[in-house]
Design an enzyme around this catalytic site. Structure first.
Site, PDB file in Angstrom:
ATOM      1  N   GLY A   1       0.936  -3.731   0.991  1.00  0.00           N
ATOM      2  CA  GLY A   1       2.179  -4.436   1.237  1.00  0.00           C
ATOM      3  C   GLY A   1       3.253  -3.478   1.716  1.00  0.00           C
ATOM      4  O   GLY A   1       2.944  -2.492   2.390  1.00  0.00           O
ATOM      5  N   LEU A   2       4.499  -3.750   1.332  1.00  0.00           N
ATOM      6  CA  LEU A   2       5.635  -2.927   1.727  1.00  0.00           C
ATOM      7  C   LEU A   2       5.701  -2.742   3.237  1.00  0.00           C
ATOM      8  O   LEU A   2       5.891  -1.644   3.731  1.00  0.00           O
ATOM      9  CB  LEU A   2       5.597  -1.563   1.032  1.00  0.00           C
ATOM     10  CG  LEU A   2       5.922  -1.563  -0.446  1.00  0.00           C
ATOM     11  CD1 LEU A   2       5.808  -0.157  -0.996  1.00  0.00           C
ATOM     12  CD2 LEU A   2       7.322  -2.099  -0.696  1.00  0.00           C
ATOM     13  N   CYS A   3       5.443  -3.806   3.964  1.00  0.00           N
ATOM     14  CA  CYS A   3       5.590  -3.691   5.411  1.00  0.00           C
ATOM     15  C   CYS A   3       6.308  -4.932   5.938  1.00  0.00           C
ATOM     16  O   CYS A   3       5.906  -5.523   6.927  1.00  0.00           O
ATOM     17  CB  CYS A   3       4.256  -3.471   6.097  1.00  0.00           C
ATOM     18  SG  CYS A   3       2.940  -4.512   5.488  1.00  0.00           S
ATOM     19  N   GLY A   4       7.358  -5.323   5.254  1.00  0.00           N
ATOM     20  CA  GLY A   4       8.170  -6.434   5.731  1.00  0.00           C
ATOM     21  C   GLY A   4       7.385  -7.725   5.758  1.00  0.00           C
ATOM     22  O   GLY A   4       6.576  -7.990   4.887  1.00  0.00           O
TER      23      GLY A   4
END
Lengths: 292, 131
Positions: A89-92
């Site tokens: 994750g952590l990709c908008g």
């Protein structure tokens, strides 16, 4: 109001977070460059394959002996959705936007009375789709631990899809991924890979030469079509890898900036509180002296 | 001296080789053939075998694990999934890899893993047979 000590701790923790997001942004930038190079390097193969395939397909599509990968099974009852997402994750909104179009398609198909099967490539898509479609998911291919996506990874998925097709488990396969346009723009895309869609203008061959075929056109086509599946998947994976890093880079850039804003606001509050406290102490001393 | 023509070897991952060649021996699925300049337009599938490329820089031998060849007006283009220069293949290591692969087939826990391992072994054996 929060005490001075609380504020100090808060500022320190936001600073630490900012350092992390900053580092992730830099890492994503470096990985993005690599992913873009890989995507570019893969282009010549895919382009040539496409040229040959379209040329052959447009002449053979209507003939009765056309391979099933080209002509389809004649039915459109069971749809396979191959959903390529990231492992992390952590990709908008990257994973979400792909999952959203896949989910919309799945709902649309099921309301038309079709059967839907879902093959997830990448863990995040599986996590998100499991909530709605747990019983439709037929498999998950994890790419965790794969540093640089190679053709073997795509071929593995391709072979699996082909085996399913040959076993008659679905009629139409659609590939979902995000096309890389720029760092700030990745376009979630759905491409039908089985049966092959041939653009209408493909019939015009570029050099118009009369080719000699060895063994013959149908044999070449039936050799080429399965390869094309893997190549298409490979291409989607590479586009996806570049898109993921691009999305992460801009998401982390935003996060770093937000952390900066937050630190500024907290520092302001900290200073105000400190000054208020000093003033309060002075007043106490002065009024204490006056009372004497 | 024979004329030169453009020869390109492309794998899905990258453009492996783009040189001017005088002759290329191609392991076609219906027999080996030598492509020279001004060859008639041709499309052929390949079987696993060795490409022999003769150009200005000497002769190069490259193993391909099957693929597809196209001879057009611009020259010869080969699409191959798997291309390794013969001089980079280490006989002893190859045999070791085959043994390891066969072990993997035996130890495979799932049907999927077994199929993958078998494919790998077959690929390696194909390589060993022609090199």
């Amino acid at each position: 109001m929060a005490s001075l000590k609380d504020l100090r701790l808060r500022i320190a923790s936001v600073k630490a977070t900012q350092k992390i997001t900053k580092a992730m942004q830099l890492v994503a930038a470096a990985k993005l460059r690599k992913a873009q190079l890989a995507a570019e390097a893969a282009r010549p193969y895919a382009e040539r394959m496409e040229k040959v395939l379209y040329g052959l397909s447009s002449t053979l599509k209507s003939s009765p002996g056309a391979p099933r990968l080209l002509a389809g099974t004649g039915a459109s009852k069971v749809h396979l959705l191959i959903v390529c997402t990231a492992e992390r994750g952590l990709c908008g909104g990257f994973n979400n936007s792909i999952v959203r179009i896949a989910r919309e398609r799945a709902f649309a198909l099921s309301s038309e009375g079709k059967d839907v099967k879902i093959l997830c490539v990448g863990k995040k898509g599986n996590d998100a789709l499991r909530r709605n479609f747990a019983s439709w998911i037929v498999g998950l291919v994890e790419l965790r631990g794969v540093k640089q996506i190679g053709y073997v990874n795509a071929d593995e998925v391709g072979k699996r899809v082909l085996a399913m097709f040959e076993a008659g488990e679905f009629d139409i396969a659609t590939l979902f991924y995000a096309r890389f346009k720029s760092v700030i723009s990745q376009i979630p895309t759905a491409t039908q890979i089985i049966p092959v869609e041939v653009p209408a203008d493909a019939a015009v061959k570029s050099d118009g030469a009369a080719y000699e075929y060895e063994p013959d056109e149908t044999a070449i086509l039936s050799d080429l079509l399965p390869r094309n599946i893997s190549v298409q998947i490979f291409r989607a994976m590479l586009e996806n890898a570049a898109s993921e890093q691009g999305a992460r880079m801009s998401a982390m850039d935003n996060a770093t900036r937000n952390a900066g804003d937050m630190i500024r606001k907290l520092t302001l509050t900290y200073n105000k509180t400190r000054q208020a406290q000093i003033t309060k102490e002075l007043i106490e001393i002065v009024s204490g002296a006056e009372a004497l | 001296m024979a004329d030169a023509f453009k020869f390109e070897l492309v794998s899905p991952e990258r453009l492996v080789l783009a040189v001017d060649a005088r002759s290329v021996v191609v392991p076609g699925s219906e027999g080996e053939m030598t492509v020279l300049a001004r060859h008639a337009p041709l499309m052929s599938t390949l079987r696993p075998g060795v490409l022999v490329v003769e150009g200005d820089g000497g002769t190069r031998r490259i193993f391909v694990g099957g693929g597809f060849a196209e001879v057009g007006a611009q020259g010869l283009t080969i699409l191959a999934e798997d291309a390794v220069a013969v001089e980079d293949i280490d006989r002893a290591k190859l045999e070791q890899d085959i043994r390891n692969g066969e072990e993997d087939v035996r130890d495979a826990k799932s049907e999927d893993a077994r199929r993958m391992a078998m494919m790998k072994v077959e690929r390696l054996k194909g390589m060993a047979a022609v090199v």
